[in-house]
Design a protein around this motif. Structure first.
Motif, PDB file in Angstrom:
ATOM      1  N   GLU A   1       0.454  -0.885  -0.504  1.00  0.00           N
ATOM      2  CA  GLU A   1      -0.210  -0.042  -0.426  1.00  0.00           C
ATOM      3  C   GLU A   1       0.604   0.970  -0.340  1.00  0.00           C
ATOM      4  O   GLU A   1       0.434   2.763  -0.266  1.00  0.00           O
ATOM      5  N   ASP A   2       2.344   1.641   0.380  1.00  0.00           N
ATOM      6  CA  ASP A   2       2.566   2.267   0.811  1.00  0.00           C
ATOM      7  C   ASP A   2       3.877   2.698  -0.598  1.00  0.00           C
ATOM      8  O   ASP A   2       4.448   3.829  -1.062  1.00  0.00           O
TER       9      ASP A   2
ATOM     10  N   LYS B   1       3.724   4.625  -3.166  1.00  0.00           N
ATOM     11  CA  LYS B   1       3.232   5.902  -3.879  1.00  0.00           C
ATOM     12  C   LYS B   1       1.931   5.494  -4.856  1.00  0.00           C
ATOM     13  O   LYS B   1       1.841   6.040  -5.739  1.00  0.00           O
ATOM     14  N   ASN B   2       0.839   5.989  -3.240  1.00  0.00           N
ATOM     15  CA  ASN B   2       0.080   5.628  -3.825  1.00  0.00           C
ATOM     16  C   ASN B   2      -1.208   7.197  -4.913  1.00  0.00           C
ATOM     17  O   ASN B   2      -0.220   7.756  -3.729  1.00  0.00           O
TER      18      ASN B   2
ATOM     19  N   GLY C   1      -3.470   9.943  -3.808  1.00  0.00           N
ATOM     20  CA  GLY C   1      -4.122  10.559  -3.348  1.00  0.00           C
ATOM     21  C   GLY C   1      -4.713  11.706  -4.235  1.00  0.00           C
ATOM     22  O   GLY C   1      -5.458  10.966  -4.930  1.00  0.00           O
TER      23      GLY C   1
ATOM     24  N   ASP D   1       4.793   8.089   0.736  1.00  0.00           N
ATOM     25  CA  ASP D   1       3.542   7.511   0.871  1.00  0.00           C
ATOM     26  C   ASP D   1       2.641   7.344  -0.341  1.00  0.00           C
ATOM     27  O   ASP D   1       2.336   6.363  -0.760  1.00  0.00           O
ATOM     28  N   GLU D   2       2.267   8.481  -0.163  1.00  0.00           N
ATOM     29  CA  GLU D   2       0.836   8.942  -0.941  1.00  0.00           C
ATOM     30  C   GLU D   2       1.578  10.314  -1.272  1.00  0.00           C
ATOM     31  O   GLU D   2       1.780  11.084  -1.616  1.00  0.00           O
TER      32      GLU D   2
ATOM     33  N   LYS E   1      -3.370  14.003  -5.729  1.00  0.00           N
ATOM     34  CA  LYS E   1      -3.177  13.872  -7.405  1.00  0.00           C
ATOM     35  C   LYS E   1      -2.863  14.508  -8.361  1.00  0.00           C
ATOM     36  O   LYS E   1      -2.576  14.186  -9.782  1.00  0.00           O
TER      37      LYS E   1
END
Length: 206
Positions: free
Chosen positions: A90-91, A93-94, A96, A130-131, A134
């Motif tokens: 999940e870390d 580079k999702n 946001g 981590d995020e 957009k």
């Protein structure tokens, strides 16, 4: 100790990011060398937050920060280590739902050279977080970042490759005569930039 990391001459948050990469790669015993006390304090905070112990030595203004964590089970059944590794997928580079708005080519006021360096460091930090946002939106003096700040451009290119939308005000590029200097992102307009702001759950303005 199985690795020595040379972070001398690097400003925060780079030493912290380098140490975090070792932790994320399951390295529980390493030393990182820095040459400023601010980096030492931030490395201590990182160690505490991740359950590591710190051994600090100073040698000719070089701080040697030893990270260590005991894991008796070498088959990776150590609960403390697994807690760090949990959710690594999940870390990755999702994206946001938030946006960054850049209205000038420096961060803060005061020394211009420092402000441009901080801008470069900001995007490096965002890239390693981590995020990811957009979108990143550039207007007015901010369009000088994706055109003239070469180091920031490299980080922006990496963000773009990971799916972050980079929008640059075309009117602003034309005003500063920078149309041919654009190195990353998409030439956009007020309508699209305003729309991106409306769609974002929050907009961080620099």
């Amino acid at each position: 100790m199985n690795k020595i990391i040379d972070a001398k001459g690097k400003n925060c948050p780079i030493p912290v990011i380098m140490a975090k990469k070792e932790i994320d790669s399951e390295n529980n015993n390493f030393l990182i060398e820095v040459d400023n006390k601010i980096a030492v304090q931030n490395l201590k905070k990182l160690a505490n937050s991740q359950g590591f112990t710190i051994d600090l030595k100073e040698d000719n203004s070089v701080f040697k920060v030893h990270f260590s964590k005991n894991c008796e089970d070498e088959t990776n059944e150590c609960e403390a280590c697994n807690e760090i590794l949990d959710g690594l997928e999940e870390d990755k580079k999702n994206l946001g739902t938030w946006s960054i708005f850049i209205g000038k080519d420096t961060i803060g006021s005061g020394n211009e050279k420092l402000g441009k360096m901080l801008m470069k460091m900001y995007f490096y930090t965002i890239l390693e977080s981590d995020e990811l946002p957009k979108s990143v939106l550039f207007m007015n003096d901010g369009v000088k970042v994706p055109t003239l700040n070469d180091q920031a451009v490299e980080h922006l290119k990496d963000l773009q490759e990971k799916g972050v939308e980079i929008l640059i005000c075309g009117t602003c590029l034309n005003f500063y005569g920078l149309e041919e200097e654009l190195n990353v992102g998409k030439v956009s307009n007020m309508y699209d930039i305003a729309d991106a702001m409306k769609e974002a759950t929050k907009v961080i303005t620099l």
